[in-house]
Scaffold this active site. Structure first.
Site, PDB file in Angstrom:
ATOM      1  N   GLN A 147     -25.479  73.424  77.927  1.00 21.84           N
ATOM      2  CA  GLN A 147     -25.706  74.867  78.079  1.00 21.84           C
ATOM      3  C   GLN A 147     -26.107  75.179  79.510  1.00 21.84           C
ATOM      4  OE1 GLN A 147     -28.176  76.361  74.477  1.00 21.84           O
ATOM      5  NE2 GLN A 147     -28.607  74.195  74.658  1.00 21.84           N
ATOM      6  N   VAL A 197     -26.018  75.479  83.635  1.00 19.32           N
ATOM      7  CA  VAL A 197     -25.034  75.984  84.594  1.00 19.32           C
ATOM      8  C   VAL A 197     -25.283  75.392  85.983  1.00 19.32           C
ATOM      9  CG1 VAL A 197     -24.671  78.141  83.329  1.00 19.32           C
ATOM     10  CG2 VAL A 197     -26.500  78.037  85.033  1.00 19.32           C
ATOM     11  N   HIS A 228     -21.795  77.422  78.876  1.00 21.60           N
ATOM     12  CA  HIS A 228     -22.266  78.670  79.489  1.00 21.60           C
ATOM     13  C   HIS A 228     -21.789  78.851  80.928  1.00 21.60           C
ATOM     14  CE1 HIS A 228     -25.788  78.832  76.367  1.00 21.60           C
ATOM     15  NE2 HIS A 228     -24.615  79.097  75.843  1.00 21.60           N
ATOM     16  N   CYS A 247      -9.739  91.120  97.033  1.00 16.93           N
ATOM     17  CA  CYS A 247      -9.109  92.340  96.508  1.00 16.93           C
ATOM     18  C   CYS A 247     -10.058  93.539  96.602  1.00 16.93           C
ATOM     19  CB  CYS A 247      -8.637  92.129  95.064  1.00 16.93           C
ATOM     20  SG  CYS A 247      -9.970  92.186  93.847  1.00 16.93           S
ATOM     21  N   GLY A 294     -33.575  68.709  75.230  1.00 18.75           N
ATOM     22  CA  GLY A 294     -34.097  69.770  76.089  1.00 18.75           C
ATOM     23  C   GLY A 294     -33.562  71.151  75.799  1.00 18.75           C
ATOM     24  N   THR A 295     -33.348  71.447  74.531  1.00 15.87           N
ATOM     25  CA  THR A 295     -32.968  72.819  74.204  1.00 15.87           C
ATOM     26  C   THR A 295     -33.864  73.349  73.102  1.00 15.87           C
ATOM     27  OG1 THR A 295     -31.218  74.280  73.399  1.00 15.87           O
ATOM     28  CG2 THR A 295     -31.048  71.971  72.763  1.00 15.87           C
ATOM     29  N   SER A 296     -34.249  74.620  73.247  1.00 18.16           N
ATOM     30  CA  SER A 296     -35.128  75.220  72.247  1.00 18.16           C
ATOM     31  C   SER A 296     -34.342  75.598  70.996  1.00 18.16           C
ATOM     32  CB  SER A 296     -35.819  76.455  72.830  1.00 18.16           C
ATOM     33  OG  SER A 296     -34.848  77.368  73.284  1.00 18.16           O
ATOM     34  N   ASN A 308     -37.385  66.228  72.994  1.00 16.14           N
ATOM     35  CA  ASN A 308     -37.987  67.472  73.484  1.00 16.14           C
ATOM     36  C   ASN A 308     -39.504  67.298  73.380  1.00 16.14           C
ATOM     37  OD1 ASN A 308     -38.899  70.249  73.715  1.00 16.14           O
ATOM     38  ND2 ASN A 308     -36.832  70.885  73.164  1.00 16.14           N
ATOM     39  N   PRO A 309     -40.266  67.652  74.414  1.00 19.11           N
ATOM     40  CA  PRO A 309     -41.719  67.485  74.306  1.00 19.11           C
ATOM     41  C   PRO A 309     -42.347  68.404  73.260  1.00 19.11           C
ATOM     42  CG  PRO A 309     -41.108  68.336  76.485  1.00 19.11           C
ATOM     43  CD  PRO A 309     -39.836  68.132  75.730  1.00 19.11           C
TER      44      PRO A 309
HETATM   45  P1  NAD Z   1     -33.626  76.283  76.300  1.00 13.84           P
HETATM   46  O1  NAD Z   1     -33.473  77.261  75.209  1.00 13.84           O
HETATM   47  O2  NAD Z   1     -32.602  75.235  76.429  1.00 13.84           O
HETATM   48  O3  NAD Z   1     -35.221  75.714  76.243  1.00 13.84           O
HETATM   49  C1  NAD Z   1     -35.750  74.720  77.069  1.00 13.84           C
HETATM   50  C2  NAD Z   1     -36.285  73.575  76.162  1.00 13.84           C
HETATM   51  O4  NAD Z   1     -36.509  72.433  76.967  1.00 13.84           O
HETATM   52  C3  NAD Z   1     -37.612  73.878  75.448  1.00 13.84           C
HETATM   53  O5  NAD Z   1     -37.487  73.585  74.069  1.00 13.84           O
HETATM   54  C4  NAD Z   1     -38.610  72.901  76.106  1.00 13.84           C
HETATM   55  O6  NAD Z   1     -39.607  72.443  75.188  1.00 13.84           O
HETATM   56  C5  NAD Z   1     -37.689  71.788  76.516  1.00 13.84           C
HETATM   57  N1  NAD Z   1     -38.166  70.957  77.607  1.00 13.84           N
HETATM   58  C6  NAD Z   1     -38.987  71.286  78.638  1.00 13.84           C
HETATM   59  N2  NAD Z   1     -39.169  70.221  79.450  1.00 13.84           N
HETATM   60  C7  NAD Z   1     -38.438  69.203  78.935  1.00 13.84           C
HETATM   61  C8  NAD Z   1     -38.228  67.849  79.335  1.00 13.84           C
HETATM   62  N3  NAD Z   1     -38.787  67.347  80.434  1.00 13.84           N
HETATM   63  N4  NAD Z   1     -37.414  67.073  78.567  1.00 13.84           N
HETATM   64  C9  NAD Z   1     -36.833  67.576  77.441  1.00 13.84           C
HETATM   65  N5  NAD Z   1     -37.024  68.845  77.023  1.00 13.84           N
HETATM   66  C10 NAD Z   1     -37.796  69.657  77.773  1.00 13.84           C
HETATM   67  O7  NAD Z   1     -33.519  76.886  77.633  1.00 13.84           O
HETATM   68  P2  NAD Z   1     -33.968  78.282  78.093  1.00 13.84           P
HETATM   69  O8  NAD Z   1     -34.743  77.969  79.300  1.00 13.84           O
HETATM   70  O9  NAD Z   1     -34.600  79.041  77.005  1.00 13.84           O
HETATM   71  O10 NAD Z   1     -32.550  78.933  78.489  1.00 13.84           O
HETATM   72  C11 NAD Z   1     -31.653  79.643  77.652  1.00 13.84           C
HETATM   73  C12 NAD Z   1     -30.252  79.567  78.259  1.00 13.84           C
HETATM   74  O11 NAD Z   1     -30.236  79.604  79.690  1.00 13.84           O
HETATM   75  C13 NAD Z   1     -29.574  78.266  77.927  1.00 13.84           C
HETATM   76  O12 NAD Z   1     -28.221  78.448  77.974  1.00 13.84           O
HETATM   77  C14 NAD Z   1     -30.006  77.432  79.105  1.00 13.84           C
HETATM   78  O13 NAD Z   1     -29.338  76.229  79.211  1.00 13.84           O
HETATM   79  C15 NAD Z   1     -29.775  78.384  80.248  1.00 13.84           C
HETATM   80  N6  NAD Z   1     -30.550  77.936  81.427  1.00 13.84           N
HETATM   81  C16 NAD Z   1     -29.976  76.978  82.201  1.00 13.84           C
HETATM   82  C17 NAD Z   1     -30.674  76.425  83.250  1.00 13.84           C
HETATM   83  C18 NAD Z   1     -30.020  75.339  84.053  1.00 13.84           C
HETATM   84  O14 NAD Z   1     -28.802  75.345  84.216  1.00 13.84           O
HETATM   85  N7  NAD Z   1     -30.802  74.377  84.536  1.00 13.84           N
HETATM   86  C19 NAD Z   1     -31.980  76.854  83.530  1.00 13.84           C
HETATM   87  C20 NAD Z   1     -32.536  77.881  82.739  1.00 13.84           C
HETATM   88  C21 NAD Z   1     -31.798  78.390  81.662  1.00 13.84           C
END
Ligand code: NAD
Length: 240
Positions: A100, A102, A118, A149, A186-188, A212-213
């Protein structure tokens, strides 16, 4: 740790593995997640900036935010979690990495087979003629940037309220449905349809492992849920 041995055993007997990553895997590279500390930018919430409505209303403001994000990512490096997944891809017959994110850090770590649900911060798309171009200039010389353009360029990412690219989602669904082992890292698990992929994998018989922590809405549906940081746990699972 017994759970690590168990997952290593599953890795040894799986030919088709899929991984879904979210912003959390890049947190240890210093890239802020959206829903947590550091997610705000100049008092704006990402949900209010990453939308077609925000871009229509104030493209310069939205571009200032993306320019800031691109600068942060450009200064960052892939971490041990990204690198462990790249090593795993080289070792397994089929590893499909569905992200997910970018930020492009998986590519920079050496992963090759990546489905970007995404989009990509480093590709710009014309809102007029539709032309797409890779662009890694930081900072951008002109905000908001314009196409040859004359129309406005936008980041080629999927904003809140927009649909995902159908072909990528289809490939991700096939990978989830055919995987024997599925990692959620690492996704919520709040953003659909990405969050449904681990459940689809499970329905089709895959073992599902979460890293995920914090506990998430998916935790109770996983075979094993490691409450750990990706950059620490993935290298332990994958080895050198
Ligand atoms: P998310 O919904 O993927 O949530 C982040 C998750 O990562 C949380 O559950 C948190 O507990 C967990 N986390 C934090 N530190 C961690 C670690 N060290 N190891 C493993 N897990 C860890 O992301 P979001 O921030 O709610 O973003 C929503 C959307 O925006 C998604 O599509 C996301 O991927 C995108 N986004 C992308 C980036 C990027 O490209 N780096 C940054 C911010 C948001």
């Amino acid at each position: 740790m017994a759970d690590i041995d168990t997952v290593q055993g599953w890795l040894g007997e799986s030919e088709r593995v899929a991984v879904l990553t979210g912003a959390g895997i890049s947190a240890e590279s210093g890239i802020p997640v959206f829903r947590g500390p550091g997610g705000l930018w100049q008092q704006h919430r990402p949900e209010d900036l990453a939308t077609p409505e925000a871009f229509a209303k104030d493209p310069r403001l939205v571009w200032e935010w993306y320019d800031w994000r691109r600068a942060r990512v450009a200064q960052a490096s892939p971490n041990t979690g990204h690198h462990a997944l790249a090593r795993l891809e080289r070792r397994l017959p089929v590893l499909t990495l569905i992200t997910q994110n970018v930020d492009g850090l998986h590519e920079r770590a050496g992963s090759r087979r990546i489905l970007r649900l995404h989009g990509d911060l480093w590709t710009l798309r014309c809102t007029g003629c539709g032309r797409q171009n890779r662009n890694t200039e930081v900072p951008l010389p002109e905000l908001p940037p314009r196409c040859r353009c004359g129309a406005l360029l936008r980041p080629a990412v999927v904003w809140f309220g927009e649909t995902l690219p159908a072909d990528i989602l289809q490939q991700a669904s096939v990978a989830a449905a055919s995987a024997q082992l599925f990692f959620v890292v690492g996704t919520s698990a709040l953003v659909q349809p990405a969050a449904s992929l681990p459940l689809m994998a499970r329905e089709h018989g895959a073992r599902v492992v979460e890293i995920n922590p914090e506990r998430t809405a998916l935790s109770s549906h996983c075979d094993i849920s490691f409450l750990a940081r990706a950059g620490e746990l993935l290298p332990q699972l994958v080895g050198d």
